[in-house]
Design a protein around this motif. Structure first.
Motif, PDB file in Angstrom:
ATOM      1  N   GLU A  36       0.856  -1.190   0.000  1.00 44.85           N
ATOM      2  CA  GLU A  36       0.000   0.000   0.000  1.00 44.85           C
ATOM      3  C   GLU A  36       0.885   1.231   0.000  1.00 44.85           C
ATOM      4  O   GLU A  36       1.870   1.295   0.749  1.00 44.85           O
TER       5      GLU A  36
ATOM      6  N   SER B  63      -7.323  -5.304  -3.835  1.00 47.68           N
ATOM      7  CA  SER B  63      -6.613  -4.037  -3.633  1.00 47.68           C
ATOM      8  C   SER B  63      -7.613  -2.890  -3.638  1.00 47.68           C
ATOM      9  O   SER B  63      -8.430  -2.765  -4.551  1.00 47.68           O
TER      10      SER B  63
ATOM     11  N   HIS C 153      -8.436   3.593  -0.595  1.00 44.67           N
ATOM     12  CA  HIS C 153      -9.177   4.180   0.520  1.00 44.67           C
ATOM     13  C   HIS C 153      -8.862   5.670   0.612  1.00 44.67           C
ATOM     14  O   HIS C 153      -7.742   6.084   0.314  1.00 44.67           O
TER      15      HIS C 153
ATOM     16  N   VAL D 189     -12.934  -5.959   3.645  1.00 43.47           N
ATOM     17  CA  VAL D 189     -13.692  -5.183   2.662  1.00 43.47           C
ATOM     18  C   VAL D 189     -15.132  -5.091   3.144  1.00 43.47           C
ATOM     19  O   VAL D 189     -15.709  -6.093   3.565  1.00 43.47           O
TER      20      VAL D 189
ATOM     21  N   ARG E 159     -12.136  -2.358  10.620  1.00 43.30           N
ATOM     22  CA  ARG E 159     -11.743  -2.423   9.204  1.00 43.30           C
ATOM     23  C   ARG E 159     -12.671  -3.289   8.350  1.00 43.30           C
ATOM     24  O   ARG E 159     -12.318  -3.652   7.241  1.00 43.30           O
TER      25      ARG E 159
ATOM     26  N   ARG F  57     -13.871   3.254   2.654  1.00 44.71           N
ATOM     27  CA  ARG F  57     -13.110   2.057   2.273  1.00 44.71           C
ATOM     28  C   ARG F  57     -13.706   1.275   1.093  1.00 44.71           C
ATOM     29  O   ARG F  57     -13.323   0.134   0.878  1.00 44.71           O
TER      30      ARG F  57
HETATM   31  N1  LIG Z   1      -5.523  -2.249   4.105  1.00 50.71           N
HETATM   32  C1  LIG Z   1      -6.653  -2.757   4.422  1.00 50.71           C
HETATM   33  O1  LIG Z   1      -7.367  -2.308   5.286  1.00 50.71           O
HETATM   34  C2  LIG Z   1      -7.064  -3.889   3.566  1.00 50.71           C
HETATM   35  C3  LIG Z   1      -8.000  -3.403   2.507  1.00 50.71           C
HETATM   36  C4  LIG Z   1      -8.328  -4.412   1.448  1.00 50.71           C
HETATM   37  N2  LIG Z   1      -7.140  -4.953   0.829  1.00 50.71           N
HETATM   38  C5  LIG Z   1      -9.226  -3.790   0.369  1.00 50.71           C
HETATM   39  O2  LIG Z   1      -9.374  -4.397  -0.633  1.00 50.71           O
HETATM   40  O3  LIG Z   1      -9.792  -2.754   0.518  1.00 50.71           O
END
Ligand SMILES: NC(=O)CC[C@H](N)C(=O)O
Length: 457
Positions: A221, A268, A271, A330, A341, A360
């Motif tokens: 990220e 992926s 955010h 997600v 999250r 998100r």
């Molecule tokens: N970094 C995270 O919180 C994971 C997010 C997750 N990979 C998404 O698809 O949004």
């Protein structure tokens, strides 16, 4: 995932727009710094955030002050770069050109060869010489104007996930995807490549603040610093994507921004952390200790209300919908929660000055201008027409929050019927998006997939 832990103090953000330098001056200063420049890529970002334009000899750069011409149909292309005739902007209309002008401050070195190659973002005018209402950047600009007219100055920070992989292999090939979120050793494997990304980001003045190893092998990220220059922050997301692809290629790797490149591994996301300031730079979302301010409640209620109809923008293709699976960090519902999250709107731990919302839903393949237009459009909707905030949720088990449409056709129907989104994004843009994405989906559905062939042939 973990950006902004160093602080999101909106007081630090400069809410004044960058003073645009005259373009000629910008070119002169650029060429003093990069005297060996030979070429420049001039480009527009299309509906899918792809770069469309041409490569010019550097001598042409000065003449660009007066503008240049590209076809309006650039905003009616599918993911494969084919103009969608159903849009009415293609050959049946004669593919007319429109005037395009440089966006001040976006002349940057190109990561492929920074000493010799530059790049420059353009913006298109419509037939009347006004900002083109079909351009995603302009759609966001209109929402920002409406917010500013009310004394609201948003601050945003982007987090962009992607996979690095060997071009001969699939990203996160099954069986090779050990969980390694947070690993500080994982980036060692790509040490030189990540260093190069950081170096080129500095050359392009992209405020890259951190790189985090994510949940799957080769997944990272990239965190960009928060900024009150919202359009510029979105320009930077796309510039960072291009840079990352080019640097990966130099290192004989592939950088993949698909939302779900591998069915068994993490998707992926893209955010955004969002906050709101007044003209003095005070955080308008901050509440009394332990309480949510009215602004925060209304902003979230507005975002949640528009969320189901917004999926068609935040998940802009068939693959993007595959990202929405339980157990993958997600969101699956129009939900919010503290420090969680699995919800769509996460309220991260933060001191009072730094209170913000992490949105998100968007995948890494979403167009950042449109994703932010959706987010800020929802916020504006909530502040203008206060709605009750539904209860917070805590994880996947709680199903009290409204479900999101998790297939593209259904999402496009909701999008088409949503009057507030039509009003926020503009009717011409909404019609174009619906038409292009429906046609693209039909093209996808008209294909015989590799899976069908391998199962049944
Ligand atoms: N970094 C995270 O919180 C994971 C997010 C997750 N990979 C998404 O698809 O949004």
């Amino acid at each position: 995932m973990y950006s902004n832990i160093i602080g999101f103090n909106p007081m630090l953000a400069d809410i004044t727009a960058a003073q645009p330098r005259p373009f000629g001056k910008e070119v002169e200063q650029y060429l003093q710094r990069y005297p060996d420049t030979e070429h420049v890529d001039i480009y527009l970002n299309d509906l899918n955030g792809q770069f469309r334009g041409k490569r010019l000899p550097v001598a042409e750069l000065f003449a660009l002050e007066k503008g240049c011409y590209f076809p309006l149909s650039i905003y009616a292309m599918d993911l494969a770069g084919q103009v969608i005739e159903e849009s009415g902007l293609g050959q049946q209309a004669g593919e007319p050109d429109r005037l395009c002008l440089p966006v001040p401050g976006t002349l940057r070195p190109c990561a492929r060869d920074p000493q010799h190659h530059a790049q420059l973002l353009l913006t298109m005018k419509n037939a009347e010489g006004e900002a083109c209402e079909l351009e995603p950047r302009v759609v966001l600009q209109q929402i920002l104007k409406r917010l500013q007219a009310k004394g609201y100055y948003p601050v945003i920070a982007a987090e962009l996930e992607f996979y690095l992989h060997d071009p001969q292999q699939q990203p996160a090939v099954t069986g090779q995807c050990p969980t390694q979120s947070f690993s500080v050793d994982a980036p060692e494997r790509h040490h030189a490549l990540l260093n190069d990304i950081e170096l080129q980001a500095r050359l392009q003045a992209l405020p890259l603040t951190g790189v985090v190893a994510e949940a799957a092998s080769g997944q990272y990220e990239l965190n960009l610093h928060h900024s009150a220059r919202v359009l510029e922050a979105c320009d930077q997301v796309l510039a960072l994507k291009r840079l990352t692809r080019q640097i990966a290629e130099k290192h004989h790797q592939h950088a993949c921004f698909m939302a779900k490149p591998c069915a068994q591994s993490a998707g992926s996301g893209l955010h955004f952390h969002i906050s709101l300031q007044d003209e003095q730079g005070n955080n308008l979302l901050t509440g009394a200790p332990g309480e949510l301010s009215d602004n925060m409640q209304q902003a979230m209620a507005g975002m949640l209300a528009l969320m189901p109809a917004s999926m068609a923008i935040l998940a802009p293709n068939v693959n993007a919908f595959r990202r929405f699976r339980p157990g993958m960090h997600v969101p699956l519902r129009a939900s919010w929660g503290h420090n969680n999250r699995t919800v769509a709107l996460r309220l991260p731990c933060a001191d009072s000055a730094n209170q913000r919302i992490e949105y998100r839903l968007a995948g890494a393949d979403a167009n950042p201008y449109l994703a932010v237009a959706i987010i800020l459009g929802g916020l504006l909707h909530g502040l203008e027409q206060p709605l009750p905030l539904p209860p917070s949720t805590n994880g996947y088990e709680n199903d009290s929050a409204a479900p999101l449409s998790l297939n593209q056709r259904e999402a496009l129907t909701l999008f088409r019927r949503c009057q507030p989104l039509r009003e926020l994004l503009g009717p011409a843009f909404c019609t174009l998006w619906y038409t292009c994405k429906t046609a693209e989906l039909r093209r996808f559905e008209g294909q015989v997939t590799a899976a069908e062939v391998s199962w049944m042939l």
